[in-house]
Design a protein around this motif. Sequence first.
Motif, PDB file in Angstrom:
ATOM      1  N   TYR A   1       0.830  -1.208   0.000  1.00  0.00           N
ATOM      2  CA  TYR A   1       0.000   0.000   0.000  1.00  0.00           C
ATOM      3  C   TYR A   1       0.868   1.262   0.000  1.00  0.00           C
ATOM      4  N   VAL A   2       1.899   1.270   0.839  1.00  0.00           N
ATOM      5  CA  VAL A   2       2.771   2.450   0.925  1.00  0.00           C
ATOM      6  C   VAL A   2       3.443   2.720  -0.422  1.00  0.00           C
ATOM      7  N   LEU A   3       3.924   1.664  -1.077  1.00  0.00           N
ATOM      8  CA  LEU A   3       4.582   1.867  -2.364  1.00  0.00           C
ATOM      9  C   LEU A   3       3.591   2.369  -3.415  1.00  0.00           C
ATOM     10  N   HIS A   4       2.394   1.850  -3.389  1.00  0.00           N
ATOM     11  CA  HIS A   4       1.348   2.322  -4.298  1.00  0.00           C
ATOM     12  C   HIS A   4       1.076   3.809  -4.078  1.00  0.00           C
ATOM     13  N   ARG A   5       1.008   4.227  -2.815  1.00  0.00           N
ATOM     14  CA  ARG A   5       0.752   5.641  -2.518  1.00  0.00           C
ATOM     15  C   ARG A   5       1.922   6.521  -2.976  1.00  0.00           C
ATOM     16  N   ARG A   6       3.137   6.029  -2.854  1.00  0.00           N
ATOM     17  CA  ARG A   6       4.297   6.814  -3.313  1.00  0.00           C
ATOM     18  C   ARG A   6       4.220   7.042  -4.826  1.00  0.00           C
ATOM     19  N   ILE A   7       3.880   6.003  -5.567  1.00  0.00           N
ATOM     20  CA  ILE A   7       3.809   6.147  -7.018  1.00  0.00           C
ATOM     21  C   ILE A   7       2.640   7.049  -7.422  1.00  0.00           C
ATOM     22  N   THR A   8       1.519   6.920  -6.744  1.00  0.00           N
ATOM     23  CA  THR A   8       0.363   7.780  -7.038  1.00  0.00           C
ATOM     24  C   THR A   8       0.698   9.243  -6.797  1.00  0.00           C
ATOM     25  N   GLU A   9       1.382   9.516  -5.693  1.00  0.00           N
ATOM     26  CA  GLU A   9       1.770  10.896  -5.395  1.00  0.00           C
ATOM     27  C   GLU A   9       2.799  11.406  -6.394  1.00  0.00           C
ATOM     28  N   ALA A  10       3.715  10.532  -6.815  1.00  0.00           N
ATOM     29  CA  ALA A  10       4.708  10.933  -7.815  1.00  0.00           C
ATOM     30  C   ALA A  10       4.022  11.328  -9.127  1.00  0.00           C
ATOM     31  N   LYS A  11       3.015  10.602  -9.542  1.00  0.00           N
ATOM     32  CA  LYS A  11       2.274  10.943 -10.768  1.00  0.00           C
ATOM     33  C   LYS A  11       1.616  12.316 -10.641  1.00  0.00           C
ATOM     34  N   ARG A  12       1.098  12.611  -9.470  1.00  0.00           N
ATOM     35  CA  ARG A  12       0.475  13.927  -9.265  1.00  0.00           C
ATOM     36  C   ARG A  12       1.509  15.043  -9.358  1.00  0.00           C
ATOM     37  N   LEU A  13       2.669  14.841  -8.736  1.00  0.00           N
ATOM     38  CA  LEU A  13       3.710  15.878  -8.744  1.00  0.00           C
ATOM     39  C   LEU A  13       4.309  16.074 -10.126  1.00  0.00           C
ATOM     40  N   LEU A  14       4.402  15.004 -10.913  1.00  0.00           N
ATOM     41  CA  LEU A  14       4.982  15.107 -12.252  1.00  0.00           C
ATOM     42  C   LEU A  14       4.130  15.961 -13.181  1.00  0.00           C
ATOM     43  N   ALA A  15       2.888  16.207 -12.808  1.00  0.00           N
ATOM     44  CA  ALA A  15       2.034  17.074 -13.622  1.00  0.00           C
ATOM     45  C   ALA A  15       2.514  18.518 -13.605  1.00  0.00           C
TER      46      ALA A  15
ATOM     47  N   THR B   1      13.052   5.384 -10.705  1.00  0.00           N
ATOM     48  CA  THR B   1      12.702   5.279 -12.122  1.00  0.00           C
ATOM     49  C   THR B   1      12.260   3.861 -12.478  1.00  0.00           C
ATOM     50  N   ARG B   2      13.001   2.862 -11.986  1.00  0.00           N
ATOM     51  CA  ARG B   2      12.643   1.475 -12.279  1.00  0.00           C
ATOM     52  C   ARG B   2      11.288   1.108 -11.669  1.00  0.00           C
ATOM     53  N   THR B   3      11.075   1.554 -10.432  1.00  0.00           N
ATOM     54  CA  THR B   3       9.819   1.236  -9.751  1.00  0.00           C
ATOM     55  C   THR B   3       8.645   1.924 -10.432  1.00  0.00           C
ATOM     56  N   PHE B   4       8.833   3.178 -10.803  1.00  0.00           N
ATOM     57  CA  PHE B   4       7.775   3.923 -11.481  1.00  0.00           C
ATOM     58  C   PHE B   4       7.407   3.247 -12.795  1.00  0.00           C
ATOM     59  N   GLN B   5       8.412   2.819 -13.549  1.00  0.00           N
ATOM     60  CA  GLN B   5       8.139   2.169 -14.826  1.00  0.00           C
ATOM     61  C   GLN B   5       7.419   0.837 -14.630  1.00  0.00           C
ATOM     62  N   ARG B   6       7.763   0.116 -13.566  1.00  0.00           N
ATOM     63  CA  ARG B   6       7.102  -1.163 -13.312  1.00  0.00           C
ATOM     64  C   ARG B   6       5.613  -0.964 -13.030  1.00  0.00           C
ATOM     65  N   TYR B   7       5.277   0.117 -12.347  1.00  0.00           N
ATOM     66  CA  TYR B   7       3.878   0.365 -12.000  1.00  0.00           C
ATOM     67  C   TYR B   7       3.102   1.049 -13.116  1.00  0.00           C
ATOM     68  N   VAL B   8       3.719   2.026 -13.763  1.00  0.00           N
ATOM     69  CA  VAL B   8       3.012   2.890 -14.708  1.00  0.00           C
ATOM     70  C   VAL B   8       3.184   2.411 -16.149  1.00  0.00           C
ATOM     71  N   GLY B   9       4.252   1.673 -16.417  1.00  0.00           N
ATOM     72  CA  GLY B   9       4.493   1.189 -17.770  1.00  0.00           C
ATOM     73  C   GLY B   9       5.423   2.055 -18.582  1.00  0.00           C
ATOM     74  N   GLN B  10       5.907   3.150 -18.005  1.00  0.00           N
ATOM     75  CA  GLN B  10       6.860   4.029 -18.672  1.00  0.00           C
ATOM     76  C   GLN B  10       7.631   4.805 -17.615  1.00  0.00           C
ATOM     77  N   PRO B  11       8.842   5.274 -17.930  1.00  0.00           N
ATOM     78  CA  PRO B  11       9.618   6.018 -16.945  1.00  0.00           C
ATOM     79  C   PRO B  11       9.003   7.379 -16.659  1.00  0.00           C
ATOM     80  N   PRO B  12       9.401   8.017 -15.555  1.00  0.00           N
ATOM     81  CA  PRO B  12       8.808   9.316 -15.187  1.00  0.00           C
ATOM     82  C   PRO B  12       8.947  10.380 -16.277  1.00  0.00           C
ATOM     83  N   SER B  13      10.084  10.422 -16.961  1.00  0.00           N
ATOM     84  CA  SER B  13      10.285  11.455 -17.982  1.00  0.00           C
ATOM     85  C   SER B  13       9.284  11.305 -19.116  1.00  0.00           C
ATOM     86  N   ARG B  14       9.071  10.067 -19.570  1.00  0.00           N
ATOM     87  CA  ARG B  14       8.130   9.859 -20.663  1.00  0.00           C
ATOM     88  C   ARG B  14       6.693  10.102 -20.197  1.00  0.00           C
TER      89      ARG B  14
END
Length: 306
Positions: A214-228, A250-263
């Motif tokens: 759950y904590v890792l999911h919340r970190r990635i969700t928050e990262a997506k919001r900040l990247l906006a 970067t690796r963790t974000f890509q595993r969850y979202v399907g692409q790296p943060p920059s893309r």
Amino acid sequence: MQHHDYVLVVVRNLQQANDDDYVKVLRKQGYRVEVVPAGEDPIPIMLARPPIAACFQFDYPDLQGLTDLRHAKQRVASVPMLMITQAHSEHLAVWAFRCRVWDYFVHPIDMPRFLAVLESLRHTKLSGNPSPSPNGHPEPISSLDSQNAIPHEARLRCPPPESGQAHIDRAITFIDKNLHRKIAQSEVADSCHLSTFQFSRLFKRLTGSTFQDYVLHRRITEAKRLLANPRVSITDVCFTVGFSDLSYFTRTFQRYVGQPPSRYRVGMTEATFSPSAPPETAPKNDDIKSVARAEIPEPDTSPYRS
């Protein structure tokens, strides 16, 4: 009275979930276990086939549950009764021993002591030797009962002071406030006034996810919001959501979202400035169960910020 080689578990929980990990341990140790569900009378079974011990399992003991235990002890005095509960209460423990309960265990159960007690009872009951009194008192049960009122907290017949959902709501608030750093499950459990064992089971039952997932999911969700926000660097996003290593983020974000943060950021920018593109749907804070399918490093070795 001839005793039979099995342990009887009498469930008297107020809530539906059963804290029965100890039952699994008993079976792994070779004990035969029979369970009497809530609402059923265990006395006919105990009279027909006396077990080596009867474990009365409570989450938060109420008037009816304690009355059932005392009645069973009066009717089948030769069967040792063990009381297992989540309630940390000196009054309940005193009441139990005055009812001549053989032993009293509070979750998380001290399994070595629990197994030692059962092994001693098994040896004694199956050998045919008379069992000594657990507390050394020779008083008849009727004498003890006359001086042993059920504790007031059980007479209230009320649920625990906080529901399970209230504990989880508090935990989620704690997580959201501390995403920028490493979060230990033990400190969140402490903030909810639960043991780590109790918190872990409750969290998984009510969210469908383990705490670390759950904590890792919340970190990635928050990262997506900040990247906006294009003015915030990816490195700052990484640190803000609790990662201390950019490559791992970067690796963790890509595993969850399907692409790296920059893309992901480029895609959001293109969607924002393209007149024909529909607005992006805000990231949802659900689908937590999907996290369990990801390959997640062990929490103690993940490079979160401390």
